[in-house]
Each structure stands twice: as C-alpha cells, then as structure tokens.
Design an enzyme around this catalytic site. Structure first.
Site, PDB file in Angstrom:
ATOM      1  CG  ASN A 109      47.995  51.571  36.825  1.00 35.20           C
ATOM      2  OD1 ASN A 109      48.615  50.834  37.595  1.00 35.20           O
ATOM      3  ND2 ASN A 109      47.991  52.887  36.935  1.00 35.20           N
ATOM      4  CG  HIS A 155       6.205  27.515  58.475  1.00 36.29           C
ATOM      5  ND1 HIS A 155       6.436  28.818  58.811  1.00 36.29           N
ATOM      6  CD2 HIS A 155       5.175  27.537  57.584  1.00 36.29           C
ATOM      7  CE1 HIS A 155       5.584  29.612  58.178  1.00 36.29           C
ATOM      8  NE2 HIS A 155       4.804  28.854  57.409  1.00 36.29           N
ATOM      9  CB  SER A 276      33.209   9.790  64.247  1.00 36.79           C
ATOM     10  OG  SER A 276      33.667   9.920  65.576  1.00 36.79           O
ATOM     11  CE  LYS A 282      27.845  10.766  63.741  1.00 32.56           C
ATOM     12  NZ  LYS A 282      28.361  11.910  64.516  1.00 32.56           N
ATOM     13  CG  ASN A 284      29.896  12.396  60.672  1.00 31.69           C
ATOM     14  OD1 ASN A 284      28.853  11.996  61.186  1.00 31.69           O
ATOM     15  ND2 ASN A 284      31.049  12.432  61.319  1.00 31.69           N
ATOM     16  CD  GLU A 289      28.362  18.086  58.497  1.00 37.50           C
ATOM     17  OE1 GLU A 289      28.748  18.582  59.567  1.00 37.50           O
ATOM     18  OE2 GLU A 289      28.445  16.867  58.254  1.00 37.50           O
ATOM     19  CE1 TYR A 316      46.107  49.217  40.627  1.00 37.05           C
ATOM     20  CE2 TYR A 316      47.765  50.656  41.589  1.00 37.05           C
ATOM     21  CZ  TYR A 316      47.188  49.402  41.464  1.00 37.05           C
ATOM     22  OH  TYR A 316      47.696  48.355  42.187  1.00 37.05           O
ATOM     23  CD  GLN A 321      49.392  44.267  45.176  1.00 39.75           C
ATOM     24  OE1 GLN A 321      50.050  44.759  44.277  1.00 39.75           O
ATOM     25  NE2 GLN A 321      49.902  44.027  46.367  1.00 39.75           N
ATOM     26  CE  LYS A 324      45.955  41.554  40.803  1.00 37.57           C
ATOM     27  NZ  LYS A 324      45.500  42.773  41.504  1.00 37.57           N
TER      28      LYS A 324
HETATM   29  N1  ARG Z   1      50.250  44.355  41.490  1.00 34.79           N
HETATM   30  C1  ARG Z   1      49.451  45.466  41.116  1.00 34.79           C
HETATM   31  C2  ARG Z   1      47.999  45.134  41.380  1.00 34.79           C
HETATM   32  O1  ARG Z   1      47.706  44.009  41.516  1.00 34.79           O
HETATM   33  C3  ARG Z   1      49.633  45.784  39.674  1.00 34.79           C
HETATM   34  C4  ARG Z   1      49.349  47.211  39.317  1.00 34.79           C
HETATM   35  C5  ARG Z   1      50.350  48.091  39.963  1.00 34.79           C
HETATM   36  N2  ARG Z   1      50.253  49.425  39.537  1.00 34.79           N
HETATM   37  C6  ARG Z   1      50.823  50.424  40.201  1.00 34.79           C
HETATM   38  N3  ARG Z   1      50.679  51.620  39.750  1.00 34.79           N
HETATM   39  N4  ARG Z   1      51.457  50.221  41.345  1.00 34.79           N
HETATM   40  O2  ARG Z   1      47.160  45.994  41.468  1.00 34.79           O
END
Ligand code: ARG
Length: 481
Positions: A109, A155, A276, A282, A284, A289, A316, A321, A324
């Site tokens: 954690n 505008h 295109s 074209k 583009n 975009e 936690y 998770q 990420k």
């Molecule tokens: N892979 C976990 C995450 O990204 C790491 C931490 C996991 N901790 C646990 N108590 N399961 O959050």
C-alpha cells in the site's frame, strides 16, 4: 504459490488472477519500484533492522533484476499480480529466501503510492518542459507577427482588428497558467508516503527522513492512513491536464478554422497534415482534430478517478488500483499533443495579406467611429446609435465605412470631419488600443517581454529540480552498495 498464499487452501481461480492483476499496465513503473526498494533496504540496514551483509545481497540482487528487465530477460506474469510482487519474486529467484526480507516494515500500500509519486514527479516535470517548448514556439511566432493584422472575433463574427501576435499571446498566457498549476501540484506530488506500512505505520524502528532525503522528497506524509489512501495528487494532475487539454483543443479548433479555404489565414506544413483515400485534392488538419478529440479521454480520466474515490472508505481498497490506467493514458496523451503542436506551430505559414484583406472588407472599425465621435464630445450611447445607422446605410449601399464621402458621413453626424479617414484606418485602429493588455504593437511587445521572463523562470525551476527526477542517480544504482 502466491507470495501471500499461506492462509489459502487452494489456488486462485484463473479468472480471478486475470481480473485482479495490474501487471499489464503497472509494469511501466518497474524502475520506480526498484529505486524505492533500494532506498528502503538501505534504510533497513542503516537502522540495524537487517544486517549489512543481507542488505548488500538484496541490493546486488535488485540490480541484477534491473539489468534483466532492461535486457528483456524476465517475463512479468499475471500470477504475480502486480509490478511489486513480480519484482519481489524475481529478487527471490535471484538471491534466494533472503530476498523475502526486502518487504520488512513495508506494505504494497505504501509501496504503490511511492511508485506513483516518483512516476508523476518525473512525468509532470516532462510535461511542464513540453508545455514550455510550445510556449516558446508561440512566442517566436508572435514576435514575427507584430505587423500582421487579422480580424478579432466575438460570436465568431468580425469584432475588432487585432495583431496576429496578440491572438497568439492569449494562448501563451493560458499555457503559463497551465505550467504554474502543474508546478503548484508538483509540490504535493513530491511528498513521500513510504513508511506508512499497510495503514498504521510499522513496528520496526524505521527512519522515514533517511529515505525521504535519499529520494529527495521535500516532505513526508504526516498521517499514514492519509498516505496510503490519498490519490489527490493524481486527481490534481488529471485536473491540471484537463484544463491544459482544453486550451490545446481551443487552439486546435482555431488552427482547423484558419486553415479552411473559407478563412485561409494559415497553411499548416505538409509534414503535419494528412490526405484522403478518395479525394486527391485533400489536405486535412488531422493532428489538430485529433488533439481536439483526445481532450475527451483526458476529461474522462479525471471524472473516472474522482468517481473511484467518491465514497471510498479509509484506508486502502482494491478500487484504488483503478487510479493507474487513466494516469498513464493522460501522460501519453499530453506527450503526444504537446510534442506535435510545437513543430506544427513553428512550421505554420501565416498568410498575412489574406488576413489584412479580410479586415479591410468588414465593419470591424465601427467601434472606432463611435470612439471618434466621443472625442467630439458626443455621449457614447448616442455615438453607438449614429454608427449603427451608418453601418446599415453602408450595407444597403454595398459599401464599407471608409468608402463613404465626407458628405455621406456628415448625414449621420455633423461632428465628423476629414480626420475620420485617418481614425478608421486599420493600422490606426489597432495601434489606438494602446493600453495595458491592448493590441497596439508596443503593448504586444510588452506582453512578449513579460512571458519571456516567465519562461526563463520556468526554465530555472526545471533546472533547480532536475536532479529529483533522475531517480536512478539518487540511489546510486551504479555503485556496489
Ligand atoms: N496493485 C495494487 C494497486 O495498484 C498494489 C497495492 C495492493 N495492495 C493490496 N492490499 N492489495 O493498487
């Protein structure tokens, strides 16, 4: 056998392994994970928690694991769930059971939180630098276009003429705020969670200051429950990124409009456009975009994480998770957008004659006629009315204000004299806005100078902090211990 398999009576269901694993994406943080472990184990040795002999074995094992990952000689596996347990497993394979001592006084954690702090500390610095390069490119174009007059819009209707350099400086200003916001958030990224343990601290006499010094953190989380539950620093990064993308998206929208044949104010370089598959003529503005389009996923990543956090009890939870992928995706999206926009702006051709022609065939000097009457002591509200009538007359006669004879002008107000032609001339109109923040040439020069100074300050900040993002040098990976 799992690293945590002791209390279990049978293997995990294969689908559970796949469902709970994060290794497919968190392997991006393998370097941060090893650097964090090197600092942690060095501290265990220094505090006498592990004998120096074992610390040396673990350090050399971690370095071997690092080399193997770099050479692609190890395979991350879903059975080992995440980057932390994969690396711990590699270490044990490398040096035997003593590798199992690395996790003393630590939890995944606080470990995962540390990895993300190290990761974002570096990535946000890179993004700040990329934003700075774009700012620099826009400043250079602005300086080149201090005599290029274009219509300014409200505008999306012609409003008042402005310098093209002035229009660009509005974006330079936005980018400056984006950079300052990232720098401000970076302060909260550069705080160390390690030593929090699972949630309550640890029974071992660890030295958090030692680790924080080694990893060059400016602070340590005061409360360990907060340290392992906090994802504010990622939310802030995503929020800062969302606003940055908003600005890039608005810029891109203008690049798309300006490069259309209807406007034809700019021409983007061939190297930054695409064609295109069916229409041979074209060219583009796909990149612009796509930056506009990718803004949506960055907002999504922000809202996604806020929603994960809302209602989450301390400390936690596995929900975390989910922090990420959106973070990695945002980093990649910003990198792509900023890295491309900079050379696109640098190589863009500005069609100054076409911009100027647009301004001379419109009523964007109407405010100036009203202001002119005000200098003859007519109250502005009456002047507005007079000019409105004159514009209506011009539209009926298919003329612009400067096409009117003095007699025609005088039908609308006897206050008008020969001086009106000078007052309504487009160069006069632009340079008459000679107030702080205005579009007059010398004001835009001042604005450029202000932002050049800010650019130098950002550069100095990057240089002052650059050591902190070279994480391998912090733990001296090259040395034997
Ligand atoms: N892979 C976990 C995450 O990204 C790491 C931490 C996991 N901790 C646990 N108590 N399961 O959050």
């Amino acid at each position: 056998m799992k690293l945590w398999g002791g209390r279990f009576t049978k293997p995990t269901n294969q689908l559970v392994d796949e469902y709970t694993a994060s290794i497919s994406f968190d392997q991006q943080m393998w370097k941060q994970d090893i650097v964090g472990s090197l600092a942690h184990v060095a501290m265990l040795g220094k505090c006498g928690i592990l004998p120096m002999e074992e610390v040396k074995q673990i350090i050399s094992g971690l370095k071997k694991v690092k080399e193997k990952i770099e050479r692609n000689q190890v395979a991350f596996s879903v059975e080992n769930e995440d980057v932390h347990m994969n690396i711990e497993r590699f270490l044990i394979e490398e040096i035997g059971p003593v590798g199992g001592k690395l996790h003393t006084g630590r939890s995944r954690n606080d470990q995962v939180a540390l990895d993300m702090h190290l990761y974002l500390r570096e990535k946000m610095m890179e993004i700040i630098q990329l934003a700075m390069y774009l700012q620099k490119a826009m400043l250079a174009q602005a300086a080149k276009h201090l005599d290029t007059i274009m219509p300014g819009y409200t505008h999306l209707q012609r409003a008042q003429p402005v310098l093209f350099g002035y229009h660009l400086m509005a974006y330079v200003s936005m980018l400056q705020r984006d950079i300052e916001r990232m720098q401000e958030s970076w302060k909260r990224v550069n705080v160390m969670p390690l030593g929090a343990g699972a949630l309550a601290g640890t029974t071992f006499p660890i030295d958090r200051e030692f680790v924080a010094d080694m990893l060059q953190f400016d602070g340590i989380y005061v409360n360990s429950m907060d340290a392992v539950s906090d994802r504010d620093f990622i939310v802030e990064f995503l929020a800062d990124s969302s606003l940055l993308m908003t600005h890039l998206s608005r810029l891109c929208e203008e690049l798309v409009i300006w490069s259309s044949q209807e406007f034809a104010f700019i021409e983007l370089d061939d190297a930054f456009c695409t064609g295109s598959s069916i229409m041979p003529q074209k060219k583009n503005p796909d990149v612009a975009e796509l930056v506009r389009g990718k803004t949506g996923r960055v907002y999504g990543n922000l809202v996604g994480l806020l929603t994960v956090l809302k209602g989450l009890p301390l400390a936690y939870n596995k929900d975390l998770q989910e922090d990420k992928e959106g973070m990695f995706d945002t980093v990649a999206t910003l990198h792509g957008a900023l890295a491309l926009l900079t050379p696109m702006i640098e190589s863009m051709q500005v069609r100054a004659a076409r911009m100027r022609q647009a301004v001379t065939q419109d009523f964007s000097n109407a405010t100036d006629l009203a202001d002119y009457l005000v200098t003859k002591d007519l109250p502005f509200r009456q002047a507005h009315e007079v000019v409105g009538k004159a514009v209506l007359y011009c539209i009926e006669q298919k003329k612009y204000l400067l096409d009117l004879s003095l007699d025609e002008f005088r039908q609308f107000s006897p206050l008008i004299d020969e001086g009106v032609y000078q007052a309504l001339d487009v160069d006069t109109v632009v340079n008459a806005r000679n107030v702080l923040g205005g579009t007059a040439r010398n004001q835009v020069e001042k604005q450029i100078a202000v932002y050049q100074e800010k650019l130098a300050a950002t550069l100095a900040w990057v240089e002052a902090n650059s050591q902190k993002v070279m994480i391998e040098s912090l733990v001296d990976v090259g040395s034997p211990v």
